[in-house]
Design a protein around this motif. Structure first.
Motif, PDB file in Angstrom:
ATOM      1  N   GLY A  50      47.622  30.479  -3.848  1.00  0.00           N
ATOM      2  CA  GLY A  50      47.619  31.798  -4.512  1.00  0.00           C
ATOM      3  C   GLY A  50      48.879  31.271  -5.415  1.00  0.00           C
ATOM      4  O   GLY A  50      49.459  31.828  -6.251  1.00  0.00           O
ATOM      5  N   SER A  51      50.165  30.633  -4.895  1.00  0.00           N
ATOM      6  CA  SER A  51      51.680  31.092  -5.434  1.00  0.00           C
ATOM      7  C   SER A  51      51.133  30.058  -7.333  1.00  0.00           C
ATOM      8  O   SER A  51      51.992  30.174  -7.525  1.00  0.00           O
ATOM      9  N   ILE A  52      50.126  28.687  -6.602  1.00  0.00           N
ATOM     10  CA  ILE A  52      49.982  27.684  -8.532  1.00  0.00           C
ATOM     11  C   ILE A  52      49.347  28.644  -9.379  1.00  0.00           C
ATOM     12  O   ILE A  52      48.917  27.417  -9.621  1.00  0.00           O
ATOM     13  N   LEU A  53      48.946  29.493  -9.537  1.00  0.00           N
ATOM     14  CA  LEU A  53      47.882  29.975 -10.144  1.00  0.00           C
ATOM     15  C   LEU A  53      48.546  30.005 -11.615  1.00  0.00           C
ATOM     16  O   LEU A  53      47.432  29.832 -12.595  1.00  0.00           O
ATOM     17  N   GLU A  54      49.890  30.427 -11.883  1.00  0.00           N
ATOM     18  CA  GLU A  54      49.996  30.860 -12.915  1.00  0.00           C
ATOM     19  C   GLU A  54      51.051  29.615 -13.126  1.00  0.00           C
ATOM     20  O   GLU A  54      52.076  28.867 -13.294  1.00  0.00           O
TER      21      GLU A  54
ATOM     22  N   ALA B 181      61.118  32.333   0.145  1.00  0.00           N
ATOM     23  CA  ALA B 181      61.412  31.623  -0.877  1.00  0.00           C
ATOM     24  C   ALA B 181      60.534  30.250  -1.731  1.00  0.00           C
ATOM     25  O   ALA B 181      60.751  29.742  -2.919  1.00  0.00           O
ATOM     26  N   GLY B 182      60.314  29.312  -0.918  1.00  0.00           N
ATOM     27  CA  GLY B 182      59.071  28.090  -0.872  1.00  0.00           C
ATOM     28  C   GLY B 182      58.238  28.560  -1.494  1.00  0.00           C
ATOM     29  O   GLY B 182      58.273  27.979  -2.638  1.00  0.00           O
ATOM     30  N   GLY B 183      57.363  30.184  -1.339  1.00  0.00           N
ATOM     31  CA  GLY B 183      56.152  29.832  -2.453  1.00  0.00           C
ATOM     32  C   GLY B 183      56.575  30.569  -3.608  1.00  0.00           C
ATOM     33  O   GLY B 183      56.039  30.558  -4.559  1.00  0.00           O
ATOM     34  N   THR B 184      58.020  30.781  -3.642  1.00  0.00           N
ATOM     35  CA  THR B 184      58.593  31.824  -5.282  1.00  0.00           C
ATOM     36  C   THR B 184      58.848  30.951  -5.519  1.00  0.00           C
ATOM     37  O   THR B 184      58.576  30.195  -7.123  1.00  0.00           O
ATOM     38  N   CYS B 185      58.628  29.367  -4.960  1.00  0.00           N
ATOM     39  CA  CYS B 185      60.025  28.674  -6.077  1.00  0.00           C
ATOM     40  C   CYS B 185      58.312  27.159  -6.430  1.00  0.00           C
ATOM     41  O   CYS B 185      58.495  26.418  -7.677  1.00  0.00           O
ATOM     42  N   LEU B 186      57.756  27.268  -5.671  1.00  0.00           N
ATOM     43  CA  LEU B 186      56.365  26.921  -5.556  1.00  0.00           C
ATOM     44  C   LEU B 186      56.262  27.156  -7.053  1.00  0.00           C
ATOM     45  O   LEU B 186      55.287  26.590  -8.252  1.00  0.00           O
ATOM     46  N   GLY B 187      56.241  28.352  -7.223  1.00  0.00           N
ATOM     47  CA  GLY B 187      54.880  29.193  -8.666  1.00  0.00           C
ATOM     48  C   GLY B 187      55.818  28.793  -9.647  1.00  0.00           C
ATOM     49  O   GLY B 187      55.526  28.955 -10.012  1.00  0.00           O
ATOM     50  N   LEU B 188      57.896  28.594  -9.678  1.00  0.00           N
ATOM     51  CA  LEU B 188      58.427  28.637 -10.708  1.00  0.00           C
ATOM     52  C   LEU B 188      57.915  27.235 -11.408  1.00  0.00           C
ATOM     53  O   LEU B 188      57.986  26.575 -12.354  1.00  0.00           O
ATOM     54  N   VAL B 189      57.191  26.226 -10.183  1.00  0.00           N
ATOM     55  CA  VAL B 189      56.982  24.594 -10.288  1.00  0.00           C
ATOM     56  C   VAL B 189      55.865  24.955 -11.007  1.00  0.00           C
ATOM     57  O   VAL B 189      55.429  23.588 -11.887  1.00  0.00           O
ATOM     58  N   ALA B 190      55.413  25.081 -10.379  1.00  0.00           N
ATOM     59  CA  ALA B 190      53.708  25.470 -10.980  1.00  0.00           C
ATOM     60  C   ALA B 190      54.026  25.995 -12.794  1.00  0.00           C
ATOM     61  O   ALA B 190      53.719  25.324 -13.904  1.00  0.00           O
ATOM     62  N   ARG B 191      54.581  26.834 -12.853  1.00  0.00           N
ATOM     63  CA  ARG B 191      54.797  27.048 -14.282  1.00  0.00           C
ATOM     64  C   ARG B 191      55.131  26.421 -15.129  1.00  0.00           C
ATOM     65  O   ARG B 191      55.865  26.378 -16.268  1.00  0.00           O
ATOM     66  N   THR B 192      55.987  25.327 -14.408  1.00  0.00           N
ATOM     67  CA  THR B 192      57.544  24.552 -15.005  1.00  0.00           C
ATOM     68  C   THR B 192      56.493  23.277 -15.420  1.00  0.00           C
ATOM     69  O   THR B 192      56.503  22.644 -16.687  1.00  0.00           O
ATOM     70  N   VAL B 193      55.568  22.687 -14.390  1.00  0.00           N
ATOM     71  CA  VAL B 193      55.115  21.625 -15.087  1.00  0.00           C
ATOM     72  C   VAL B 193      53.280  21.863 -15.070  1.00  0.00           C
ATOM     73  O   VAL B 193      52.690  20.943 -15.542  1.00  0.00           O
ATOM     74  N   GLY B 194      53.124  22.839 -14.880  1.00  0.00           N
ATOM     75  CA  GLY B 194      51.528  23.112 -15.417  1.00  0.00           C
ATOM     76  C   GLY B 194      50.676  22.381 -13.902  1.00  0.00           C
ATOM     77  O   GLY B 194      50.752  22.220 -13.341  1.00  0.00           O
TER      78      GLY B 194
ATOM     79  N   VAL C 268      49.125  19.464  -5.123  1.00  0.00           N
ATOM     80  CA  VAL C 268      48.845  20.296  -3.609  1.00  0.00           C
ATOM     81  C   VAL C 268      47.872  20.715  -3.128  1.00  0.00           C
ATOM     82  O   VAL C 268      47.502  20.870  -2.073  1.00  0.00           O
ATOM     83  N   MET C 269      46.533  20.418  -3.551  1.00  0.00           N
ATOM     84  CA  MET C 269      45.058  20.643  -3.190  1.00  0.00           C
ATOM     85  C   MET C 269      44.982  19.850  -1.939  1.00  0.00           C
ATOM     86  O   MET C 269      44.484  20.883  -1.272  1.00  0.00           O
ATOM     87  N   PRO C 270      45.940  18.650  -2.142  1.00  0.00           N
ATOM     88  CA  PRO C 270      45.663  18.249  -0.087  1.00  0.00           C
ATOM     89  C   PRO C 270      46.044  18.663   0.816  1.00  0.00           C
ATOM     90  O   PRO C 270      45.147  19.067   2.166  1.00  0.00           O
ATOM     91  N   PHE C 271      47.029  19.628   0.625  1.00  0.00           N
ATOM     92  CA  PHE C 271      47.882  19.953   1.757  1.00  0.00           C
ATOM     93  C   PHE C 271      46.955  21.428   1.876  1.00  0.00           C
ATOM     94  O   PHE C 271      46.913  21.697   2.774  1.00  0.00           O
TER      95      PHE C 271
END
Length: 656
Positions: free
Chosen positions: A177-181, A133-146, A153-156
């Motif tokens: 993988g989650s933040i690629l889109e 669920a966290g990874g899916t939400c992270l992917g949606l956040v990436a799509r929202t804020v670009g 995320v990179m330091p993590f």
């Protein structure tokens, strides 16, 4: 009036002593987020604290709903961005940018959830847990804020990617993988170039979970950052050999990893689809890739055959996206291999229902591969002869597949027959007698409406292949199509293809369509009345209405063109109703562009087929002048071309 009180009560209930009550309170908040986004501003501080506490310390069922709340906010803001005015940045309703404002606290919270994996989560994708669920939400956040998500995320990723604990390595890979889109290609490309080598090495990680997530991340990289036709790709002639050798080795891994590797190869092949005129980097490796995929499909440890269907889907994509000039020999050698496999399924002793189901799934996959091979080899005159030589054997196999299904028709076999009809052209007549009973069976299959819809499409393929040779079967076909339209049992999605099919039949048999015309046009007129009642607030119904209108216009076009050279006067009684329908569509400012194209085209067909007989009709309905003017100013070249042709046709009528 009561909004703040309701919110106060829901928030208080979200910290109840009972787990089930807390869970349902958060479910309410998820629902509120998607239904009343524009009213949330005053409550967001309190909601962030509530959800944050739940994600960090509550029971999983509650924490999952708290993450879902933020996923819903992302969904709303992604949708609002689509309607944003590029000049002012305003959208209607206004975008409150909640994700952007909460970003610095929200992203660390989500990254923490990625470390809460379960030991068996990769083996069963149906298990929905906190890290997923966290990874899916992270992917949606990436799509929202670009781009803004990358530095958070990179330091993590850098801190966890090499740690001894597999949970850390897997979480870092999943985050990547989650933040690629979402972020721009410029922002991601250097990171992916730097990380690709690392990812390929991680495919040999000692832990199955890490390998599984790495394979998934590679497939995301190839899906989103590998587009040679657009001039950017993480794959080059320098690294393709290394990438493929890792994938070929990893496809022998456990079924869950192998399935993700199939996905990576799928997107790798897809990247070369639009680069077809030039040479594909995959061509030198094609034989090896095909060999590995077939071997993977034959594995007996694939559990519920998910791996097998994944391998065959990937094989289809590899063939579909290959350069036919360079690869026709390889595909020609593959054809008998797949035919033999299909023949073997027909010789299996079926004992149980489970066996029958497995046999059906395997036949579906193999028919799917044959369809793609037939389409690929039929795409040039040089290679079409390969299919024509094997057509008798292929058709015999398909008929045997139908025969062992007894009461139902295999949709994959039906689609493959459509491709074969296109390849064979008029020669397909040789198979019609034996095939016709199965065609009827498909047209009467109300329960499996997808089968019915596919069969209707195949009738169109057969009409285009046989032209007037299809006439001897038309009474039966038209009877079934009209019965389908009149049935309340039939799913509405099948109706548009039926109208398009009327056009195909009329084009094929010309003046002989006269015996069906009154029935067909009456059905089309009834359907056009449904189009007039479309609720503009119901997106699903609007989409259906667009399909319906487009297919009615396609039907009229086919019928008008079919009668044009012999009996155009047959369509005179219906011309006024057709023009009235076109005007109704013109007045709808929310119409789909494909509907506009079809409406303008049929207007030209009307003038072309009926000639001077339409002069008074066009004079009385001068809306066409404005309609064509609108189309001629479009950016769509095809629409402009159609409108210019239609203008010429109507102009000819008006001066006659």
């Amino acid at each position: 009036m009561e909004r703040s009180y309701i919110m106060k009560m829901v928030c208080e209930t979200a910290i109840s002593k009972e787990v089930e009550i807390r869970q349902v309170a958060f479910e309410c908040l998820v629902s509120i987020a998607s239904t009343y986004y524009e009213k949330l501003e005053p409550y967001m501080q309190a909601l962030f604290e509530l959800t944050s506490n739940a994600v960090k310390g509550d029971e999983e069922a509650v924490a999952l709903q708290a993450i879902e709340f933020w996923s819903s906010i992302c969904d709303e803001e992604i949708e609002l961005q689509e309607y944003e005015n590029p000049e002012s940045g305003d959208s209607e309703p206004p975008n409150s940018h909640f994700i952007e404002k909460a970003l610095s606290s929200l992203v660390p919270m989500l990254l923490e959830t990625l470390l809460k994996q379960e030991e068996d989560q990769d083996q069963d994708d149906s298990i929905w847990n906190l890290s997923m669920a966290g990874g899916t939400c992270l992917g949606l956040v990436a799509r929202t804020v670009g781009d803004a998500i990358v530095p958070l995320v990179m330091p993590f990723i850098e801190a966890n990617i090499s740690k001894p604990d597999w949970h850390c390595r897997e979480a870092a890979t999943y985050a990547f993988g989650s933040i690629l889109e979402g972020p721009t290609i410029d922002k991601l490309t250097p990171l992916v170039h730097a990380g690709l080598d690392f990812m390929l090495k991680a495919m040999k990680d000692e832990n199955n979970h890490v390998r599984d997530t790495t394979a998934w991340t590679l497939s995301r990289i190839f899906e989103l950052l590998h587009c040679p036709a657009s001039g950017f790709s993480v794959i080059s002639s320098e690294n393709i050999r290394q990438v493929l050798s890792v994938l070929m080795e990893s496809i022998n891994d456990t079924p869950n990893v192998a399935e993700k590797v199939c996905g990576a190869i799928y997107y790798l092949a897809q990247g070369y689809e639009d680069a077809v005129p030039s040479s594909s980097l995959l061509t030198p490796f094609l034989t090896e890739i095909i060999t590995y995929l077939i071997r993977t499909a034959d594995r007996t440890d694939g559990g519920d055959s998910k791996l097998r269907s994944s391998a065959y889907e990937t094989l289809n994509e590899v063939i579909r996206c290959s350069n036919v000039v360079e690869t026709s020999r390889i595909i020609e050698h593959l054809l008998p291999v797949i035919m033999n496999k299909l023949e073997q399924t027909l010789q299996l002793q079926i004992v149980s229902t489970d066996d029958r189901e497995k046999q059906g799934d395997l036949q579906a996959s193999l028919c799917g591969v044959l369809q793609v091979i037939i389409q690929k080899l039929s795409s040039t005159d040089e290679t079409k002869s390969i299919i024509l030589q094997e057509a008798d054997k292929i058709m015999t196999l398909f008929l045997r597949v139908f025969a062992c299904r007894s009461s139902t028709v295999h949709e994959e076999a039906m689609l493959a027959i459509g491709a074969l009809a296109y390849a064979c052209g008029p020669n397909f007549e040789n198979y019609m007698r034996e095939f016709y009973p199965y065609l009827e069976m498909g047209l009467q299959n109300f329960e499996e409406y997808q089968v019915c819809s596919i069969t209707v499409g195949v009738v169109g393929d057969i009409c285009r292949a046989l032209d007037d040779k299809v006439l001897q079967f038309c009474d039966g076909i038209m009877k079934h199509l009209l019965n389908d339209l009149g049935s309340n049992e039939l799913h509405r999605s099948v109706k548009p293809p039926i109208f398009s099919c009327f056009g195909d039949i009329a084009l094929a048999i010309g003046e002989h369509f006269e015996r069906y015309v009154s029935y067909a046009v009456t059905a089309m007129q009834q359907a056009s009345q449904i189009c007039a009642q479309i609720d503009l607030n119901d997106e699903e119904f609007m989409e259906y209405g667009n399909q319906l209108r487009r297919s009615i216009f396609e039907a009229y076009s086919g019928i008008l063109q079919g009668f044009k050279n012999s009996k155009p006067e047959v369509m005179l009684p219906y011309a006024a109703h057709l023009l009235q329908f076109i005007e109704l569509v013109f007045l709808d400012r929310q119409r789909d562009e494909s509907v506009t194209k079809a409406a303008v085209a049929v207007m030209g067909d009307l003038a072309d087929a009926l000639g001077p007989n339409t002069k008074l009709l066009f004079r009385d309905r001068a809306f066409y002048i404005e309609f064509l003017g609108e189309c001629l100013q479009s950016d769509d070249e095809q629409l402009k071309e159609t409108a210019t042709w239609t203008q010429g046709m109507i102009g000819r009528v008006m001066v006659s």
